[in-house]
Design a protein around this motif. Structure first.
Motif, PDB file in Angstrom:
ATOM      1  N   HIS A  55       0.835  -1.207   0.000  1.00 44.06           N
ATOM      2  CA  HIS A  55       0.000   0.000   0.000  1.00 44.06           C
ATOM      3  C   HIS A  55       0.866   1.251   0.000  1.00 44.06           C
ATOM      4  O   HIS A  55       0.569   2.220  -0.732  1.00 44.06           O
ATOM      5  CB  HIS A  55      -0.909  -0.011   1.226  1.00 44.06           C
ATOM      6  CG  HIS A  55      -1.594   1.295   1.489  1.00 44.06           C
ATOM      7  ND1 HIS A  55      -2.586   1.795   0.684  1.00 44.06           N
ATOM      8  CD2 HIS A  55      -1.389   2.225   2.459  1.00 44.06           C
ATOM      9  CE1 HIS A  55      -2.990   2.967   1.145  1.00 44.06           C
ATOM     10  NE2 HIS A  55      -2.272   3.251   2.223  1.00 44.06           N
ATOM     11  N   SER A  95       0.981   4.038  -2.898  1.00 45.42           N
ATOM     12  CA  SER A  95       0.573   5.368  -2.448  1.00 45.42           C
ATOM     13  C   SER A  95       1.631   6.402  -2.814  1.00 45.42           C
ATOM     14  O   SER A  95       1.303   7.501  -3.298  1.00 45.42           O
ATOM     15  CB  SER A  95       0.344   5.358  -0.933  1.00 45.42           C
ATOM     16  OG  SER A  95      -0.040   6.642  -0.472  1.00 45.42           O
ATOM     17  N   LYS A 153       1.458   7.228  -6.297  1.00 48.46           N
ATOM     18  CA  LYS A 153       0.156   7.812  -6.643  1.00 48.46           C
ATOM     19  C   LYS A 153      -0.564   6.974  -7.718  1.00 48.46           C
ATOM     20  O   LYS A 153      -1.091   7.500  -8.702  1.00 48.46           O
ATOM     21  CB  LYS A 153       0.326   9.256  -7.122  1.00 48.46           C
ATOM     22  CG  LYS A 153       0.994  10.164  -6.105  1.00 48.46           C
ATOM     23  CD  LYS A 153       1.022  11.600  -6.563  1.00 48.46           C
ATOM     24  CE  LYS A 153       1.788  12.481  -5.580  1.00 48.46           C
ATOM     25  NZ  LYS A 153       1.277  12.409  -4.200  1.00 48.46           N
ATOM     26  N   HIS A 180      -2.898   4.436  -6.753  1.00 47.70           N
ATOM     27  CA  HIS A 180      -4.163   3.894  -6.278  1.00 47.70           C
ATOM     28  C   HIS A 180      -5.317   4.386  -7.158  1.00 47.70           C
ATOM     29  O   HIS A 180      -5.233   5.452  -7.772  1.00 47.70           O
ATOM     30  CB  HIS A 180      -4.407   4.280  -4.823  1.00 47.70           C
ATOM     31  CG  HIS A 180      -3.585   3.487  -3.848  1.00 47.70           C
ATOM     32  ND1 HIS A 180      -3.525   2.112  -3.873  1.00 47.70           N
ATOM     33  CD2 HIS A 180      -2.782   3.870  -2.821  1.00 47.70           C
ATOM     34  CE1 HIS A 180      -2.731   1.678  -2.908  1.00 47.70           C
ATOM     35  NE2 HIS A 180      -2.259   2.733  -2.265  1.00 47.70           N
ATOM     36  N   SER A 235      -6.951  -0.613  -2.301  1.00 45.25           N
ATOM     37  CA  SER A 235      -6.436   0.227  -3.379  1.00 45.25           C
ATOM     38  C   SER A 235      -7.513   1.061  -4.062  1.00 45.25           C
ATOM     39  O   SER A 235      -7.263   2.208  -4.450  1.00 45.25           O
ATOM     40  CB  SER A 235      -5.726  -0.640  -4.424  1.00 45.25           C
ATOM     41  OG  SER A 235      -5.181   0.148  -5.450  1.00 45.25           O
TER      42      SER A 235
END
Length: 280
Positions: A131, A135, A138, A140, A219
């Motif tokens: 995750h 993240s 960028k 997701h 996600s």
């Protein structure tokens, strides 16, 4: 002796057939029960699930699912993610398996051991790191974020490596005598022989990607990027189990129906894959 052997074999075959039929019935009963519940009014099921054996029946549970504005978008997202993950896994696992099984390079054994160690690491153990990576990038709420983690399947590399090892090396040598390149040998000579393994891995990967819930839940935070499993779950109320049992069962049937359709279309290849894997 021959007649007795035939009779004994016939009796054994009947016992096996009977056991298979019994197991099939045991497997089908929950499926039939869930499907029947999905056609019952929720008000009826609040009193007793025994009412499933008699009318009234209704299609309202399914119309409520279809009434959701995003359901077809979620279905499309699941199809894209499952198909993309399956295609990518087959390509990468085949290339990696061929490299481990048919080529020599420094550290090959060590790298293969690291791949096998990956089989023992559960997805939940790396979910936070995964995750954080997506993240920071960028990524997701994109198809790439939903597909890329599914491509790292150590089982696929292991399966294809073992399958490639079982193919006689004389085929490579014969192709080299015909001035075939390494890629031509892989693409035209060796890869077509692995269709059963490819089908087995493809089925396993597609079902895993289609039914995945944890990573899409993390996600995909925008409704338009929900997969079917996450999207349907988002429509449930806090009291769904007590007041909407029929609706829950309809959701389960609706989510599993595309997989059933895929099976109908690819039944021949699935049976061939299982038979080929058993022979191997």
């Amino acid at each position: 002796m021959a007649a007795g052997s035939i009779v004994g074999r016939s009796a054994g075959d009947r016992l096996i057939l009977g056991a298979v039929i019994l197991l099939a019935i045991v497997w089908l009963v929950p499926v039939v029960w869930v499907t029947a519940l999905s056609f019952k009014p929720n008000a009826e099921l609040m009193f007793s699930t025994a009412s499933v054996l008699h009318p009234p029946y209704t299609l309202k549970n399914y119309t409520d699912i279809l009434a959701s504005s995003g359901v077809f978008r979620w279905l499309f997202n699941s199809a894209v993610v499952a198909a993309g993950t399956t295609a990518g896994t087959l390509v990468l696992s085949s290339l990696a398996g061929y490299g481990f099984a048919r080529t020599e390079f420094p550290g090959r054994t060590l790298v293969f051991v690291l791949v096998l160690i990956g089989l023992a690491i559960p997805e939940q153990a790396v979910i936070i790191a995964r995750h954080q990576i997506f993240s920071d990038l960028k990524m997701h709420n994109t198809y790439a974020a939903l597909i890329l983690p599914g491509l790292s399947i150590p089982f696929g590399v292991f399966l294809m490596t073992q399958y490639f090892k079982a193919i006689p090396r004389e085929l490579d040598e014969a192709a080299m005598l015909d001035n075939a390149s390494r890629f031509q040998i892989f693409w035209r000579v060796i890869l077509p022989l692995t269709i059963p393994a490819q089908a087995t891995l493809g089925i396993f990967t597609f079902l895993t990607a289609w039914n995945d819930y944890l990573w899409p839940l993390i996600s995909a935070t925008r409704p338009e990027m929900f997969t079917l499993t996450v999207g349907i779950a988002s429509t449930q109320t806090n009291f769904a189990q007590s007041e909407g049992l029929g609706f829950l069962m309809a959701q389960a049937v609706f989510a599993g129906l595309p997989v059933f359709v895929v099976y109908l279309f690819f039944q021949k290849y699935i049976i061939r894959a299982v038979a080929g894997a058993a022979i191997r």
